[in-house]
Design a protein around this motif. Sequence first.
Motif, PDB file in Angstrom:
ATOM      1  N   ALA A   1       2.956 -11.593  -6.869  1.00 50.83           N
ATOM      2  CA  ALA A   1       2.060 -11.278  -7.989  1.00 50.83           C
ATOM      3  C   ALA A   1       2.499 -10.003  -8.696  1.00 50.83           C
ATOM      4  CB  ALA A   1       0.626 -11.134  -7.472  1.00 50.83           C
ATOM      5  N   ALA A   2       2.890  -9.000  -7.916  1.00 46.29           N
ATOM      6  CA  ALA A   2       3.329  -7.737  -8.504  1.00 46.29           C
ATOM      7  C   ALA A   2       4.586  -7.937  -9.341  1.00 46.29           C
ATOM      8  CB  ALA A   2       3.578  -6.711  -7.403  1.00 46.29           C
ATOM      9  N   THR A   3       5.505  -8.771  -8.844  1.00 49.79           N
ATOM     10  CA  THR A   3       6.740  -9.041  -9.578  1.00 49.79           C
ATOM     11  C   THR A   3       6.463  -9.804 -10.870  1.00 49.79           C
ATOM     12  OG1 THR A   3       8.008  -9.076  -7.512  1.00 49.79           O
ATOM     13  CG2 THR A   3       9.005 -10.125  -9.446  1.00 49.79           C
ATOM     14  N   GLU A   4       5.618 -10.814 -10.790  1.00 43.56           N
ATOM     15  CA  GLU A   4       5.290 -11.614 -11.975  1.00 43.56           C
ATOM     16  C   GLU A   4       4.648 -10.770 -13.069  1.00 43.56           C
ATOM     17  OE1 GLU A   4       2.763 -14.684 -10.564  1.00 43.56           O
ATOM     18  OE2 GLU A   4       4.291 -15.581  -9.259  1.00 43.56           O
ATOM     19  N   LEU A   5       3.800  -9.845 -12.664  1.00 46.05           N
ATOM     20  CA  LEU A   5       3.071  -9.017 -13.639  1.00 46.05           C
ATOM     21  C   LEU A   5       3.857  -7.782 -14.071  1.00 46.05           C
ATOM     22  CD1 LEU A   5      -0.476  -9.150 -12.004  1.00 46.05           C
ATOM     23  CD2 LEU A   5       0.268 -10.345 -14.079  1.00 46.05           C
ATOM     24  N   GLY A   6       4.962  -7.483 -13.354  1.00 44.96           N
ATOM     25  CA  GLY A   6       5.726  -6.278 -13.680  1.00 44.96           C
ATOM     26  C   GLY A   6       5.000  -5.011 -13.274  1.00 44.96           C
ATOM     27  N   TYR A   7       4.297  -5.045 -12.149  1.00 45.61           N
ATOM     28  CA  TYR A   7       3.496  -3.902 -11.719  1.00 45.61           C
ATOM     29  C   TYR A   7       4.375  -2.770 -11.193  1.00 45.61           C
ATOM     30  CZ  TYR A   7       0.359  -1.087  -8.808  1.00 45.61           C
ATOM     31  OH  TYR A   7      -0.329  -0.051  -8.232  1.00 45.61           O
ATOM     32  N   GLN A   8       4.124  -1.543 -11.647  1.00 45.06           N
ATOM     33  CA  GLN A   8       4.777  -0.332 -11.159  1.00 45.06           C
ATOM     34  C   GLN A   8       3.702   0.588 -10.594  1.00 45.06           C
ATOM     35  OE1 GLN A   8       8.027   0.377 -11.031  1.00 45.06           O
ATOM     36  NE2 GLN A   8       8.555  -1.608 -11.907  1.00 45.06           N
ATOM     37  N   PRO A   9       3.728   0.859  -9.281  1.00 48.90           N
ATOM     38  CA  PRO A   9       2.688   1.713  -8.695  1.00 48.90           C
ATOM     39  C   PRO A   9       2.670   3.103  -9.330  1.00 48.90           C
ATOM     40  CG  PRO A   9       3.983   0.621  -6.983  1.00 48.90           C
ATOM     41  CD  PRO A   9       4.685   0.374  -8.282  1.00 48.90           C
ATOM     42  N   ASN A  10       1.505   3.615  -9.573  1.00 47.34           N
ATOM     43  CA  ASN A  10       1.354   4.971 -10.081  1.00 47.34           C
ATOM     44  C   ASN A  10       1.829   5.963  -9.022  1.00 47.34           C
ATOM     45  OD1 ASN A  10      -0.591   7.518 -10.039  1.00 47.34           O
ATOM     46  ND2 ASN A  10      -0.362   6.853 -12.165  1.00 47.34           N
ATOM     47  N   ARG A  11       2.739   6.876  -9.432  1.00 48.92           N
ATOM     48  CA  ARG A  11       3.349   7.796  -8.474  1.00 48.92           C
ATOM     49  C   ARG A  11       2.320   8.679  -7.781  1.00 48.92           C
ATOM     50  NH1 ARG A  11       8.594   9.413  -7.815  1.00 48.92           N
ATOM     51  NH2 ARG A  11       9.209   8.291  -9.702  1.00 48.92           N
ATOM     52  N   ALA A  12       1.362   9.185  -8.543  1.00 49.03           N
ATOM     53  CA  ALA A  12       0.355  10.071  -7.964  1.00 49.03           C
ATOM     54  C   ALA A  12      -0.535   9.324  -6.977  1.00 49.03           C
ATOM     55  CB  ALA A  12      -0.491  10.698  -9.065  1.00 49.03           C
ATOM     56  N   ALA A  13      -0.927   8.109  -7.372  1.00 47.80           N
ATOM     57  CA  ALA A  13      -1.773   7.313  -6.485  1.00 47.80           C
ATOM     58  C   ALA A  13      -1.024   6.944  -5.206  1.00 47.80           C
ATOM     59  CB  ALA A  13      -2.241   6.061  -7.211  1.00 47.80           C
ATOM     60  N   ARG A  14       0.230   6.591  -5.373  1.00 43.13           N
ATOM     61  CA  ARG A  14       1.034   6.241  -4.206  1.00 43.13           C
ATOM     62  C   ARG A  14       1.155   7.439  -3.267  1.00 43.13           C
ATOM     63  NH1 ARG A  14       6.729   4.036  -5.763  1.00 43.13           N
ATOM     64  NH2 ARG A  14       6.948   6.203  -6.418  1.00 43.13           N
ATOM     65  N   GLY A  15       1.250   8.623  -3.855  1.00 49.38           N
ATOM     66  CA  GLY A  15       1.360   9.829  -3.047  1.00 49.38           C
ATOM     67  C   GLY A  15       0.122  10.080  -2.212  1.00 49.38           C
ATOM     68  N   LEU A  16      -1.047   9.789  -2.766  1.00 43.29           N
ATOM     69  CA  LEU A  16      -2.287   9.961  -2.017  1.00 43.29           C
ATOM     70  C   LEU A  16      -2.326   9.051  -0.793  1.00 43.29           C
ATOM     71  CD1 LEU A  16      -4.870  10.194  -4.935  1.00 43.29           C
ATOM     72  CD2 LEU A  16      -4.100  12.055  -3.447  1.00 43.29           C
ATOM     73  N   ILE A  17      -1.721   7.883  -0.930  1.00 44.81           N
ATOM     74  CA  ILE A  17      -1.745   6.910   0.160  1.00 44.81           C
ATOM     75  C   ILE A  17      -0.679   7.227   1.198  1.00 44.81           C
ATOM     76  CG2 ILE A  17      -1.422   4.474   0.747  1.00 44.81           C
ATOM     77  CD1 ILE A  17      -2.402   3.845  -2.135  1.00 44.81           C
ATOM     78  N   THR A  18       0.538   7.516   0.742  1.00 43.22           N
ATOM     79  CA  THR A  18       1.675   7.689   1.655  1.00 43.22           C
ATOM     80  C   THR A  18       1.846   9.113   2.142  1.00 43.22           C
ATOM     81  OG1 THR A  18       3.230   8.149  -0.150  1.00 43.22           O
ATOM     82  CG2 THR A  18       2.889   5.837   0.468  1.00 43.22           C
TER      83      THR A  18
END
Length: 327
Positions: free
Chosen positions: A40-57
């Motif tokens: 789904a992410a590939t089909e939609l061309g989704y790019q995770p937000n860097r700041a949001a990803r940082g909060l998680i990882t």
Amino acid sequence: MAVTIRDVARRAHVSVATVSRALTSPELVRPETRSRVLAAATELGYQPNRAARGLITGKTGNIGIVVPDLDNPFFTGVLKAVQARAMQADYAVFVADSDEDPVAEAKLVHAMAKQVDGVVLCAPGLEDSQVYEVAGATSLVLLNRRLPGVPAALMDSAGGMHAIVDHLVALGHRRIAYLNGPRTSWSNQERRRGLMSAVAQHGVDLVDLGPFAPRYEGGLQAADLAVAADTTAIIAYNDIMALGVLARLRDRGISVPGDVSVTGFDDLTYAALCSPALTTVAMPVAQAGRTAVNLLLDWLDSDNTEVPQIVAETQLIVRGTTTPPRK
């Protein structure tokens, strides 16, 4: 409009939390669910937000690099390679110039530590204890500085300097001047190590001058001292200093290489473009920059206690500023 994580969740028929886990902690999600989310992410061309990803990882997605002097093309070459490799790994690069000031180097690393996952510290002038201190503030990789316990990307300056002396001796030179770079420079220490080994091997008369600023002005200052010492060949700490030497000798009507041979170190673009073209040692700048980033990324992603220090080979480039001395 930008595709959001909610769009991916709707397409994959899962919750937003499941999408987040599938992208950041795949071991927590069933394989078939993860496959559906990725599709789904590939089909939609989704790019995770860097700041949001940082909060998680817990990672920023940024790395830093501190260099001594951005006016020196050697360090801009390193920076270009570091940035290119970081982009391939989806990391942004923060850049700082310490202006050859060890105190500023330490402050810059500490300031960056709050905003990056790790730092490449390029040719630092810090004392060993100070390097260890800043290494405690963030994941650290050294470029062109060897220190036990700290990963490093190195270039064989000692071997390159030995090759220069071998070349000059083969041409017949027996009285050679070396124009030292900064006293605190590890690269200068390594070049001196190769120099002293070669001088002892060949029985050369060495005139040891300096230290000088590793800049064009340093070469202007050093040239007169080398000429006064009645040498037939001059080895400059780097290419920029060598260009200053060439300019000063030209102003004094001293022929290069007819009256005196001159060599540099680094193989900057200017070395091949000046007239006569400069004999020098090619430093594998791009390779070292890429290696430094690889070491840093491995250091961030691995629990391995091994501390790699990788040395890249240098190469003597013979051009028009060296010739046999006049009889």
